[in-house]
Motif scaffolding. Structure first.
Motif, PDB file in Angstrom:
ATOM      1  N   THR A   1       0.761  -1.909   0.602  1.00  0.00           N
ATOM      2  CA  THR A   1      -0.008  -0.169   0.012  1.00  0.00           C
ATOM      3  C   THR A   1       0.741   1.302  -0.014  1.00  0.00           C
ATOM      4  O   THR A   1       0.322   2.402  -0.675  1.00  0.00           O
ATOM      5  CB  THR A   1      -0.953  -0.463   1.318  1.00  0.00           C
ATOM      6  OG1 THR A   1      -0.682   0.255   2.523  1.00  0.00           O
ATOM      7  CG2 THR A   1      -1.955  -0.955   1.076  1.00  0.00           C
ATOM      8  N   MET A   2       2.262   1.082   0.657  1.00  0.00           N
ATOM      9  CA  MET A   2       3.310   2.550   0.318  1.00  0.00           C
ATOM     10  C   MET A   2       3.296   2.329  -0.919  1.00  0.00           C
ATOM     11  O   MET A   2       3.406   4.029  -1.304  1.00  0.00           O
ATOM     12  CB  MET A   2       3.816   2.292   1.612  1.00  0.00           C
ATOM     13  CG  MET A   2       4.377   2.457   3.001  1.00  0.00           C
ATOM     14  SD  MET A   2       4.891   2.263   4.329  1.00  0.00           S
ATOM     15  CE  MET A   2       4.775   2.364   5.738  1.00  0.00           C
ATOM     16  N   GLY A   3       3.961   1.459  -2.075  1.00  0.00           N
ATOM     17  CA  GLY A   3       3.763   1.715  -3.186  1.00  0.00           C
ATOM     18  C   GLY A   3       2.789   2.268  -3.708  1.00  0.00           C
ATOM     19  O   GLY A   3       3.504   3.062  -4.917  1.00  0.00           O
ATOM     20  N   MET A   4       1.505   1.449  -3.601  1.00  0.00           N
ATOM     21  CA  MET A   4       0.833   2.183  -4.151  1.00  0.00           C
ATOM     22  C   MET A   4      -0.321   3.508  -3.884  1.00  0.00           C
ATOM     23  O   MET A   4       0.436   4.838  -5.014  1.00  0.00           O
ATOM     24  CB  MET A   4      -0.645   1.574  -4.227  1.00  0.00           C
ATOM     25  CG  MET A   4      -0.587   0.227  -4.723  1.00  0.00           C
ATOM     26  SD  MET A   4      -1.624  -1.085  -3.828  1.00  0.00           S
ATOM     27  CE  MET A   4      -3.284  -0.550  -4.985  1.00  0.00           C
ATOM     28  N   SER A   5       0.658   3.804  -2.838  1.00  0.00           N
ATOM     29  CA  SER A   5       0.162   5.606  -2.386  1.00  0.00           C
ATOM     30  C   SER A   5       1.119   6.339  -3.290  1.00  0.00           C
ATOM     31  O   SER A   5       1.122   7.408  -2.954  1.00  0.00           O
ATOM     32  CB  SER A   5       0.483   5.481  -0.841  1.00  0.00           C
ATOM     33  OG  SER A   5       0.363   7.054  -0.281  1.00  0.00           O
ATOM     34  N   MET A   6       2.432   5.578  -3.216  1.00  0.00           N
ATOM     35  CA  MET A   6       3.339   6.480  -4.041  1.00  0.00           C
ATOM     36  C   MET A   6       3.505   6.383  -5.053  1.00  0.00           C
ATOM     37  O   MET A   6       3.429   7.699  -5.668  1.00  0.00           O
ATOM     38  CB  MET A   6       5.101   5.809  -3.240  1.00  0.00           C
ATOM     39  CG  MET A   6       5.751   6.260  -1.921  1.00  0.00           C
ATOM     40  SD  MET A   6       6.449   4.891  -1.656  1.00  0.00           S
ATOM     41  CE  MET A   6       8.454   5.827  -3.028  1.00  0.00           C
ATOM     42  N   ASN A   7       2.662   5.936  -5.805  1.00  0.00           N
ATOM     43  CA  ASN A   7       2.619   6.554  -7.502  1.00  0.00           C
ATOM     44  C   ASN A   7       1.361   6.737  -7.459  1.00  0.00           C
ATOM     45  O   ASN A   7       1.193   7.669  -8.973  1.00  0.00           O
ATOM     46  CB  ASN A   7       3.300   4.465  -8.144  1.00  0.00           C
ATOM     47  CG  ASN A   7       4.500   4.028  -8.099  1.00  0.00           C
ATOM     48  OD1 ASN A   7       4.562   4.630  -8.977  1.00  0.00           O
ATOM     49  ND2 ASN A   7       4.806   3.566  -6.963  1.00  0.00           N
ATOM     50  N   ILE A   8       0.383   6.490  -6.672  1.00  0.00           N
ATOM     51  CA  ILE A   8      -0.413   7.053  -7.125  1.00  0.00           C
ATOM     52  C   ILE A   8      -1.361   8.327  -6.413  1.00  0.00           C
ATOM     53  O   ILE A   8      -1.914   9.626  -7.202  1.00  0.00           O
ATOM     54  CB  ILE A   8      -2.311   6.193  -7.116  1.00  0.00           C
ATOM     55  CG1 ILE A   8      -2.063   4.647  -7.124  1.00  0.00           C
ATOM     56  CG2 ILE A   8      -3.657   6.591  -6.749  1.00  0.00           C
ATOM     57  CD1 ILE A   8      -3.046   3.402  -6.990  1.00  0.00           C
ATOM     58  N   GLY A   9      -0.527   8.707  -5.750  1.00  0.00           N
ATOM     59  CA  GLY A   9      -0.546  10.029  -4.400  1.00  0.00           C
ATOM     60  C   GLY A   9      -1.516  10.373  -3.864  1.00  0.00           C
ATOM     61  O   GLY A   9      -2.101  11.346  -3.574  1.00  0.00           O
ATOM     62  N   ILE A  10      -2.364   9.466  -3.290  1.00  0.00           N
ATOM     63  CA  ILE A  10      -3.232   9.307  -2.282  1.00  0.00           C
ATOM     64  C   ILE A  10      -2.902   9.239  -0.513  1.00  0.00           C
ATOM     65  O   ILE A  10      -2.143   8.311  -0.862  1.00  0.00           O
ATOM     66  CB  ILE A  10      -4.339   7.635  -2.625  1.00  0.00           C
ATOM     67  CG1 ILE A  10      -5.191   8.676  -4.310  1.00  0.00           C
ATOM     68  CG2 ILE A  10      -5.066   7.642  -1.496  1.00  0.00           C
ATOM     69  CD1 ILE A  10      -6.514   6.566  -4.130  1.00  0.00           C
ATOM     70  N   PRO A  11      -2.677   9.569   0.214  1.00  0.00           N
ATOM     71  CA  PRO A  11      -2.237   9.726   1.504  1.00  0.00           C
ATOM     72  C   PRO A  11      -2.048   7.598   1.856  1.00  0.00           C
ATOM     73  O   PRO A  11      -3.450   7.684   1.879  1.00  0.00           O
ATOM     74  CB  PRO A  11      -3.151  10.520   2.006  1.00  0.00           C
ATOM     75  CG  PRO A  11      -3.722  11.003   1.218  1.00  0.00           C
ATOM     76  CD  PRO A  11      -4.130  10.567  -0.133  1.00  0.00           C
ATOM     77  N   PHE A  12      -1.185   7.263   2.327  1.00  0.00           N
ATOM     78  CA  PHE A  12      -1.468   6.500   3.050  1.00  0.00           C
ATOM     79  C   PHE A  12      -2.526   5.741   3.503  1.00  0.00           C
ATOM     80  O   PHE A  12      -2.533   4.041   3.254  1.00  0.00           O
ATOM     81  CB  PHE A  12       0.092   5.642   3.854  1.00  0.00           C
ATOM     82  CG  PHE A  12      -0.015   5.100   4.586  1.00  0.00           C
ATOM     83  CD1 PHE A  12       0.798   3.154   3.870  1.00  0.00           C
ATOM     84  CD2 PHE A  12       0.385   4.090   5.911  1.00  0.00           C
ATOM     85  CE1 PHE A  12       0.905   2.120   4.045  1.00  0.00           C
ATOM     86  CE2 PHE A  12       0.478   2.749   6.701  1.00  0.00           C
ATOM     87  CZ  PHE A  12       0.590   1.746   5.394  1.00  0.00           C
ATOM     88  N   GLY A  13      -2.722   6.213   4.612  1.00  0.00           N
ATOM     89  CA  GLY A  13      -3.792   5.933   5.678  1.00  0.00           C
ATOM     90  C   GLY A  13      -5.546   5.856   4.284  1.00  0.00           C
ATOM     91  O   GLY A  13      -5.871   4.472   4.575  1.00  0.00           O
ATOM     92  N   THR A  14      -5.484   6.701   3.093  1.00  0.00           N
ATOM     93  CA  THR A  14      -6.202   6.005   2.193  1.00  0.00           C
ATOM     94  C   THR A  14      -6.441   5.024   1.630  1.00  0.00           C
ATOM     95  O   THR A  14      -6.942   4.512   1.802  1.00  0.00           O
ATOM     96  CB  THR A  14      -6.826   7.516   1.861  1.00  0.00           C
ATOM     97  OG1 THR A  14      -6.989   8.063   2.543  1.00  0.00           O
ATOM     98  CG2 THR A  14      -8.050   6.843   0.810  1.00  0.00           C
TER      99      THR A  14
ATOM    100  N   LEU B   1       7.018  -1.197  -6.908  1.00  0.00           N
ATOM    101  CA  LEU B   1       6.460  -0.092  -6.413  1.00  0.00           C
ATOM    102  C   LEU B   1       7.384   1.210  -5.771  1.00  0.00           C
ATOM    103  O   LEU B   1       6.921   2.257  -6.144  1.00  0.00           O
ATOM    104  CB  LEU B   1       4.955   0.300  -6.160  1.00  0.00           C
ATOM    105  CG  LEU B   1       3.781  -0.406  -7.157  1.00  0.00           C
ATOM    106  CD1 LEU B   1       3.123  -1.044  -6.238  1.00  0.00           C
ATOM    107  CD2 LEU B   1       3.246   0.326  -8.315  1.00  0.00           C
ATOM    108  N   GLY B   2       8.499   1.572  -5.299  1.00  0.00           N
ATOM    109  CA  GLY B   2       9.131   2.149  -5.047  1.00  0.00           C
ATOM    110  C   GLY B   2       9.291   1.961  -3.291  1.00  0.00           C
ATOM    111  O   GLY B   2       9.562   2.551  -2.277  1.00  0.00           O
ATOM    112  N   ALA B   3       7.967   0.769  -2.739  1.00  0.00           N
ATOM    113  CA  ALA B   3       8.272   0.830  -1.240  1.00  0.00           C
ATOM    114  C   ALA B   3       9.472   0.115  -0.657  1.00  0.00           C
ATOM    115  O   ALA B   3       9.944  -0.636  -1.087  1.00  0.00           O
ATOM    116  CB  ALA B   3       7.057   0.571  -0.858  1.00  0.00           C
ATOM    117  N   THR B   4       9.725   0.350   0.556  1.00  0.00           N
ATOM    118  CA  THR B   4      11.308   0.265   0.742  1.00  0.00           C
ATOM    119  C   THR B   4      10.851  -1.509   1.606  1.00  0.00           C
ATOM    120  O   THR B   4       9.359  -1.196   1.989  1.00  0.00           O
ATOM    121  CB  THR B   4      11.780   0.649   2.055  1.00  0.00           C
ATOM    122  OG1 THR B   4      12.241   1.634   1.054  1.00  0.00           O
ATOM    123  CG2 THR B   4      12.523   0.371   2.709  1.00  0.00           C
TER     124      THR B   4
END
Length: 214
Positions: free
Chosen positions: A52-65, A183-186
């Protein structure tokens, strides 16, 4: 549909609810805090959060959402195949973990020095953070009020196919971890460790935690 609603209601009823409900919300909040700490020290997080962090980084949606939306999609699958696995714990995990993690990530970002910690300092922080995360995860499971959609899907696959749950869960976590990393997350030692050992560690700790709810 009525049967699925009935299964949800049944899943809300457990002995010692006065202990289970507060423990549930404390557990998911601590899990969110743990995700933020793991992210801060750069050792990776649990596989679901990596994805979800990787998706958040790429889509631009805050992590919690992003965490909430990801779980909603998976919950639709769970409802389709086994709604009995859904309960208050499901909703708590979906809504609390991600937003608590996002809040503490924001707080941590206000202190730039925390981003330059030495490896020794990171390890010192990591040990108690891992213990807290394991205790929180064990409590969440022992409360027995439903599981997160992310956790329910490998359970359903294993049950329907007759496969080993441990194998299915490990592969499920591995796919999510790799997907999030791409997706770029650690994805670091925490991610790998949780993928391989979280089940055994939580089972061991649950022996002691479960007594609080018996």
């Amino acid at each position: 549909m009525k049967e699925k609603i009935k299964a949800f209601v049944v899943g809300m009823k457990r002995p010692r609810m006065e202990r289970r409900v507060p423990a549930l919300f404390a557990a998911v909040a601590l899990m969110g805090f743990g995700v933020a700490v793991f992210d801060m020290i750069g050792f990776g997080t649990d596989p679901c959060s990596v994805m979800t962090m990787g998706m958040s980084m790429n889509i631009g949606i805050p992590f919690g959402t992003m965490q909430l939306l990801f779980n909603i999609v998976m919950m639709l699958i769970v409802i389709r195949y086994d709604a009995s696995r859904i309960g208050l714990g499901t909703l708590a995990n979906m809504t609390v973990v991600g937003y608590v993690a996002q809040f503490f990530m924001f707080v941590i970002d206000q202190f730039p020095a925390l981003g330059t910690l030495s490896m020794t300092a990171r390890i010192i922080i990591f040990v108690p953070a891992l213990a807290i995360f394991l205790l929180a995860a064990s409590t969440y499971m022992c409360v027995d009020m439903g599981v997160a959609p992310y956790d329910a899907i490998p359970q359903i696959i294993a049950a329907r196919k007759g496969w080993s749950f441990r194998v299915v869960r490990t592969l499920w976590d591995f796919v999510m971890m790799v997907g999030g990393a791409l997706l770029g997350a650690t994805a670091g030692p925490v991610s790998v460790g949780i993928t391989l050992f979280i089940g055994s560690l939580v089972a061991w700790m649950s022996v002691y935690v479960r007594r609080f709810f018996d």
